[in-house]
Design a protein around this motif. Structure first.
Motif, PDB file in Angstrom:
ATOM      1  N   LEU A   6       0.858  -1.184   0.000  1.00 21.82           N
ATOM      2  CA  LEU A   6       0.000   0.000   0.000  1.00 21.82           C
ATOM      3  C   LEU A   6       0.901   1.243   0.000  1.00 21.82           C
ATOM      4  N   CYS A   7       0.761   2.099  -1.039  1.00 19.47           N
ATOM      5  CA  CYS A   7       1.594   3.303  -1.112  1.00 19.47           C
ATOM      6  C   CYS A   7       1.000   4.408  -0.239  1.00 19.47           C
ATOM      7  N   LYS A   8       1.742   5.496  -0.087  1.00 19.07           N
ATOM      8  CA  LYS A   8       1.308   6.588   0.777  1.00 19.07           C
ATOM      9  C   LYS A   8       0.058   7.282   0.247  1.00 19.07           C
ATOM     10  N   ASN A   9      -0.245   7.101  -1.049  1.00 24.18           N
ATOM     11  CA  ASN A   9      -1.445   7.701  -1.626  1.00 24.18           C
ATOM     12  C   ASN A   9      -2.631   6.747  -1.635  1.00 24.18           C
ATOM     13  N   GLY A  10      -2.457   5.541  -1.027  1.00 20.92           N
ATOM     14  CA  GLY A  10      -3.570   4.611  -0.899  1.00 20.92           C
ATOM     15  C   GLY A  10      -3.745   3.673  -2.069  1.00 20.92           C
ATOM     16  N   HIS A  11      -2.710   3.493  -2.914  1.00 20.53           N
ATOM     17  CA  HIS A  11      -2.790   2.561  -4.034  1.00 20.53           C
ATOM     18  C   HIS A  11      -2.133   1.230  -3.651  1.00 20.53           C
ATOM     19  N   TYR A  12      -2.753   0.122  -4.015  1.00 23.82           N
ATOM     20  CA  TYR A  12      -2.132  -1.188  -3.862  1.00 23.82           C
ATOM     21  C   TYR A  12      -1.412  -1.532  -5.150  1.00 23.82           C
ATOM     22  N   TYR A  13      -0.177  -2.030  -5.020  1.00 22.67           N
ATOM     23  CA  TYR A  13       0.585  -2.461  -6.195  1.00 22.67           C
ATOM     24  C   TYR A  13       1.461  -3.634  -5.796  1.00 22.67           C
ATOM     25  N   GLN A  14       1.956  -4.356  -6.805  1.00 21.81           N
ATOM     26  CA  GLN A  14       2.748  -5.550  -6.533  1.00 21.81           C
ATOM     27  C   GLN A  14       4.036  -5.190  -5.807  1.00 21.81           C
ATOM     28  N   SER A  16       6.816  -6.559  -5.838  1.00 20.99           N
ATOM     29  CA  SER A  16       8.047  -6.735  -6.616  1.00 20.99           C
ATOM     30  C   SER A  16       8.452  -5.460  -7.356  1.00 20.99           C
ATOM     31  N   LEU A  17       7.520  -4.477  -7.475  1.00 18.64           N
ATOM     32  CA  LEU A  17       7.835  -3.220  -8.167  1.00 18.64           C
ATOM     33  C   LEU A  17       8.552  -2.276  -7.225  1.00 18.64           C
ATOM     34  N   ALA A  18       9.454  -1.461  -7.787  1.00 22.40           N
ATOM     35  CA  ALA A  18      10.257  -0.539  -6.976  1.00 22.40           C
ATOM     36  C   ALA A  18       9.419   0.616  -6.427  1.00 22.40           C
ATOM     37  N   GLU A  19       8.382   1.031  -7.168  1.00 25.77           N
ATOM     38  CA  GLU A  19       7.533   2.122  -6.708  1.00 25.77           C
ATOM     39  C   GLU A  19       6.140   1.952  -7.284  1.00 25.77           C
ATOM     40  N   CYS A  20       5.214   2.702  -6.724  1.00 23.93           N
ATOM     41  CA  CYS A  20       3.808   2.599  -7.138  1.00 23.93           C
ATOM     42  C   CYS A  20       3.664   3.076  -8.584  1.00 23.93           C
ATOM     43  N   PRO A  21       3.108   2.237  -9.438  1.00 20.74           N
ATOM     44  CA  PRO A  21       2.962   2.636 -10.847  1.00 20.74           C
ATOM     45  C   PRO A  21       1.830   3.640 -11.053  1.00 20.74           C
TER      46      PRO A  21
END
Length: 201
Positions: A6-14, A16-21
């Motif tokens: 979960l990124c700081k903006n509330g997006h879920y992403y895999q 394995s990725l370096a940052e939220c796409p």
């Protein structure tokens, strides 16, 4: 280990990725074309080299692809101000305005003022000709025409002319004349401008 972060903006992403796409990139990037529904004010010195302001609507166009002189594919609105006003043609002559209460008695026709022909009405009474805007017939494109060059007078059906002490004189049928009578078909030359005089009827 969770597969998603979960990124700081509330997006879920895999994970394995370096940052939220889904979030803006941390490195410098250009905005997506769809985000550019906005108005851009172009710096006239840096981008256009013009002494003016240029406002363009740039929907669906990347700003980075706009180069000076390469705006043919833009749907845009341009507003120009500065030291480059749009020039308008200099008036070459002023036709005599319609005269209330004065009878139309003749015309002056010139092909030197306009190659397609320019005609001027002659009315009963006094008709002044010259470069001054207060004259009845104004010639502005001939520097040899005096401000008040010539008067044509119609009285009791007769036409008379008088040169008003002009610098370059008046020629009737190629002869220098200061005053006299006019008849239908006479040519009048003031400066470099030639008129053909025609009477009504």
């Amino acid at each position: 280990m969770s597969e998603f972060t979960l990124c700081k903006n509330g997006h879920y992403y895999q994970s394995s990725l370096a940052e939220c796409p889904y979030c803006p990139k941390t490195t410098a990037h250009r905005p997506e074309p769809a985000a550019l529904d906005k108005t851009r004010v172009v710096n006239p010195v840096v981008e256009e080299g013009l002494d003016k302001t240029k406002i363009m609507q740039t929907p669906n166009e990347e700003l980075g692809n706009t180069q000076p002189g390469n705006t043919s594919n833009l749907a845009k609105t341009q507003i120009f101000t500065g030291n480059s006003p749009v020039s308008s043609p200099t008036p070459q002559h002023k036709p005599a305005p319609p005269q209330t209460g004065r009878k139309l008695v003749g015309w002056l026709v010139s092909f030197t003022i306009d190659s397609n022909g320019a005609d001027f009405r002659v009315y009963e009474g006094r008709n002044t000709i010259g470069s001054d805007l207060g004259c009845d017939i104004v010639v502005t494109n001939d520097g040899a025409v005096s401000s008040k060059h010539l008067t044509i007078l119609n009285r009791m059906g007769a036409f008379k002319f008088k040169d008003e002490l002009s610098t370059n004189g008046t020629f009737i049928n190629d002869t220098f004349e200061e005053e006299g009578n006019l008849k239908d078909g006479d040519t009048i030359k003031i400066g470099s401008t030639v008129f053909k005089f025609r009477t009504v009827g």
